[in-house]
Design an enzyme around this catalytic site. Structure first.
Site, PDB file in Angstrom:
ATOM      1  N   HIS A 187       0.871  -1.181   0.000  1.00  0.00           N
ATOM      2  CA  HIS A 187       0.000   0.000   0.000  1.00  0.00           C
ATOM      3  C   HIS A 187       0.908   1.231   0.000  1.00  0.00           C
ATOM      4  O   HIS A 187       1.922   1.246   0.710  1.00  0.00           O
ATOM      5  CB  HIS A 187      -0.907  -0.017   1.249  1.00  0.00           C
ATOM      6  CG  HIS A 187      -1.803   1.164   1.361  1.00  0.00           C
ATOM      7  ND1 HIS A 187      -2.967   1.285   0.626  1.00  0.00           N
ATOM      8  CD2 HIS A 187      -1.697   2.295   2.092  1.00  0.00           C
ATOM      9  CE1 HIS A 187      -3.542   2.446   0.915  1.00  0.00           C
ATOM     10  NE2 HIS A 187      -2.789   3.084   1.789  1.00  0.00           N
ATOM     11  N   GLU A 257       8.741   1.371  -3.256  1.00  0.00           N
ATOM     12  CA  GLU A 257       7.928   0.147  -3.344  1.00  0.00           C
ATOM     13  C   GLU A 257       8.677  -0.957  -4.074  1.00  0.00           C
ATOM     14  O   GLU A 257       8.727  -2.121  -3.640  1.00  0.00           O
ATOM     15  CB  GLU A 257       6.615   0.438  -4.077  1.00  0.00           C
ATOM     16  CG  GLU A 257       5.635   1.280  -3.322  1.00  0.00           C
ATOM     17  CD  GLU A 257       4.328   1.424  -4.078  1.00  0.00           C
ATOM     18  OE1 GLU A 257       3.855   0.417  -4.653  1.00  0.00           O
ATOM     19  OE2 GLU A 257       3.775   2.539  -4.086  1.00  0.00           O
TER      20      GLU A 257
HETATM   21  N1  LIG Z   1      -9.254  -8.498   1.766  1.00  0.00           N
HETATM   22  C1  LIG Z   1      -8.390  -7.551   1.297  1.00  0.00           C
HETATM   23  N2  LIG Z   1      -8.388  -7.263  -0.013  1.00  0.00           N
HETATM   24  C2  LIG Z   1      -7.521  -6.314  -0.497  1.00  0.00           C
HETATM   25  C3  LIG Z   1      -6.668  -5.617   0.376  1.00  0.00           C
HETATM   26  C4  LIG Z   1      -6.704  -5.943   1.775  1.00  0.00           C
HETATM   27  O1  LIG Z   1      -5.933  -5.392   2.601  1.00  0.00           O
HETATM   28  N3  LIG Z   1      -7.576  -6.915   2.184  1.00  0.00           N
HETATM   29  N4  LIG Z   1      -5.831  -4.623  -0.113  1.00  0.00           N
HETATM   30  C5  LIG Z   1      -6.240  -4.074  -1.391  1.00  0.00           C
HETATM   31  C6  LIG Z   1      -5.307  -3.063  -1.938  1.00  0.00           C
HETATM   32  N5  LIG Z   1      -5.716  -1.748  -1.449  1.00  0.00           N
HETATM   33  C7  LIG Z   1      -4.827  -1.067  -0.663  1.00  0.00           C
HETATM   34  O2  LIG Z   1      -3.667  -1.441  -0.482  1.00  0.00           O
HETATM   35  C8  LIG Z   1      -6.985  -1.193  -1.769  1.00  0.00           C
HETATM   36  C9  LIG Z   1      -7.487  -1.385  -3.049  1.00  0.00           C
HETATM   37  C10 LIG Z   1      -8.729  -0.855  -3.395  1.00  0.00           C
HETATM   38  C11 LIG Z   1      -9.462  -0.121  -2.463  1.00  0.00           C
HETATM   39  C12 LIG Z   1     -10.812   0.423  -2.836  1.00  0.00           C
HETATM   40  O3  LIG Z   1     -11.362   1.256  -2.151  1.00  0.00           O
HETATM   41  N6  LIG Z   1     -11.332  -0.083  -3.962  1.00  0.00           N
HETATM   42  C13 LIG Z   1     -12.627   0.424  -4.491  1.00  0.00           C
HETATM   43  C14 LIG Z   1     -12.843  -0.067  -5.924  1.00  0.00           C
HETATM   44  C15 LIG Z   1     -11.766   0.532  -6.832  1.00  0.00           C
HETATM   45  C16 LIG Z   1     -11.944   0.066  -8.280  1.00  0.00           C
HETATM   46  O4  LIG Z   1     -12.599  -0.965  -8.501  1.00  0.00           O
HETATM   47  O5  LIG Z   1     -11.382   0.758  -9.167  1.00  0.00           O
HETATM   48  C17 LIG Z   1     -13.790  -0.084  -3.634  1.00  0.00           C
HETATM   49  O6  LIG Z   1     -13.695  -1.199  -3.074  1.00  0.00           O
HETATM   50  O7  LIG Z   1     -14.783   0.634  -3.620  1.00  0.00           O
HETATM   51  C18 LIG Z   1      -8.967   0.097  -1.197  1.00  0.00           C
HETATM   52  C19 LIG Z   1      -7.713  -0.425  -0.843  1.00  0.00           C
HETATM   53  C20 LIG Z   1      -6.503  -5.168  -2.387  1.00  0.00           C
HETATM   54  N7  LIG Z   1      -7.498  -6.070  -1.826  1.00  0.00           N
HETATM   55  N1  LIG Z   2      -4.387   0.571  -2.159  1.00  0.00           N
HETATM   56  C1  LIG Z   2      -3.775  -0.118  -3.248  1.00  0.00           C
HETATM   57  C2  LIG Z   2      -2.863   0.811  -4.016  1.00  0.00           C
HETATM   58  O1  LIG Z   2      -3.128   2.008  -4.104  1.00  0.00           O
HETATM   59  N2  LIG Z   2      -1.797   0.240  -4.559  1.00  0.00           N
HETATM   60  C3  LIG Z   2      -0.838   1.046  -5.275  1.00  0.00           C
HETATM   61  O2  LIG Z   2      -1.100   0.989  -6.670  1.00  0.00           O
HETATM   62  C4  LIG Z   2       0.133   1.229  -7.343  1.00  0.00           C
HETATM   63  C5  LIG Z   2       0.268   0.116  -8.358  1.00  0.00           C
HETATM   64  O3  LIG Z   2       1.376   0.350  -9.110  1.00  0.00           O
HETATM   65  P1  LIG Z   2       1.878  -0.804 -10.129  1.00  0.00           P
HETATM   66  O4  LIG Z   2       0.634  -1.395 -10.769  1.00  0.00           O
HETATM   67  O5  LIG Z   2       2.745  -0.052 -11.092  1.00  0.00           O
HETATM   68  O6  LIG Z   2       2.623  -1.828  -9.302  1.00  0.00           O
HETATM   69  C6  LIG Z   2       1.255   1.155  -6.292  1.00  0.00           C
HETATM   70  O7  LIG Z   2       1.655   2.458  -5.910  1.00  0.00           O
HETATM   71  C7  LIG Z   2       0.571   0.487  -5.131  1.00  0.00           C
HETATM   72  O8  LIG Z   2       1.113   0.845  -3.872  1.00  0.00           O
END
Ligand SMILES: Nc1nc2c(c(=O)[nH]1)N[C@@H](CN(C=O)c1ccc(C(=O)N[C@@H](CCC(=O)O)C(=O)O)cc1)CN2
Ligand SMILES: NCC(=O)N[C@@H]1O[C@H](COP(=O)([O-])[O-])[C@@H](O)[C@H]1O
Length: 293
Positions: A187, A257
């Protein structure tokens, strides 16, 4: 003084997986010394295996790690198998690519056996011969796996660990139950700040800048049923400059990252991740088994 080899066990044949072998020796020197073995074109770095118990006592024997031949075979700990990885992406996949490049140059003891993508793209994966599966189901339902079918597919690929790299959908509880303490996510902020539903991509960096904090950076954490609430494993810190745009900050964080995810993937595949008694995961140093971060 050179270490004395006792009952060395050399595999009679080295297959593509078993590019390493372990020989138990009793090391007399208290500090590791190099041991060479010309007959097998080997070089040894005897290390003392340590227990993680309170007294951190050294085991009586040490384990010789050997790199066999010139094909860049990995140095493995005792009985550490090469890991099969599944990487989940939604976006550009730069973290996926940096992990794959680290695998190709021998820095990670694993293989990406499948890429899971939100949409069918993933040209890089296809060009590298990595199978691609689509998850979750697309809106039209014409493509994509159900959670149950996804778990079955990962089992078929004999996946050991899952790495989320910019994946933007909630991982279902079914997959988390199937892979306990085996799914990592990266993240782009210092969790628990600026995490949770709605915090992804540039939205994270815009919120960071608007908050006035002076530091940000990537967090790698284990995945649980909720967004970004799993146990934190690693973080790196970058400055937030007063003149930063979200794009400039994003680029600075992304650079970190790429480094930290490769370091963590390497530790994961060498089984150097341990769990403290209070449930906090730690990474054991590759160079000093008594050091953790
Ligand atoms: N069970 C889990 N699933 C995921 C996690 C996690 O910690 N537990 N991490 C995410 C990645 N992430 C942050 O690191 C993250 C990704 C997406 C969202 C979000 O709000 N998504 C939107 C939809 C976005 C879209 O479809 O374009 C939503 O759910 O409304 C928040 C955090 C990956 N999965
Ligand atoms: N909460 C999830 C999130 O925001 N993830 C972020 O999406 C980018 C993906 O880059 P990449 O597709 O080039 O690896 C990265 O910055 C990652 O940390």
């Amino acid at each position: 003084m050179e270490a004395q080899a006792i009952n060395p066990h050399f595999p009679t044949t080295l297959n593509s997986k078993n590019r390493n072998f372990m020989a138990k020796i009793t090391c007399f020197p208290q500090s590791p010394t190099w041991v060479s073995c010309k007959s097998h074109n080997l070089s040894f770095v005897p290390e003392f295996g340590t227990s993680l118990k309170k007294d951190l006592s050294l085991r009586s024997s040490c384990v010789v790690k050997a790199k066999v031949g010139s094909d860049g075979g990995e140095e493995l700990g005792e009985g550490v198998s090469r890991k099969n990885l599944a990487v989940f992406v939604s976006g550009g996949g730069s973290n996926f690519r940096s992990i794959h490049e680290a695998i190709l140059d021998g820095r990670i003891n694993g293989d990406i056996v499948v890429l899971v993508a939100k949409c069918g793209g993933a040209n890089y994966a296809r060009n590298k011969g990595i199978p691609v599966i689509v998850f979750p189901k697309t809106k039209s339902g014409s493509e994509g796996l159900s959670p149950h079918d996804l778990v079955s597919a990962l089992r078929k690929f004999k996946v050991d660990n899952v790495l989320l790299a910019g994946f933007l959908k909630l991982i279902p509880a079914e997959l988390i139950r199937a892979y306990p303490k085996s799914i990592l996510n990266i993240h782009p902020s210092l969790l628990p700040s600026f995490g949770g539903k709605g915090y992804y991509g540039m939205k994270v960096h815009r919120a960071v800048i608007a908050s006035g904090v002076r530091y940000s950076g990537p967090t790698i954490h284990f995945v649980d049923e909720h967004y970004d609430t799993g146990r934190i494993l690693a973080q790196r810190v970058v400055p937030v400059l007063v003149t930063d745009t979200a794009e400039e900050l994003a680029a600075r964080v992304l650079q970190e990252e790429h480094q930290v995810y490769v370091e963590v993937a390497a530790a994961l595949c060498e089984e150097r991740i341990i769990w403290r008694e209070d449930g906090v995961p730690l990474i054991r140093s590759k160079d000093d088994p008594d050091k953790f971060s």
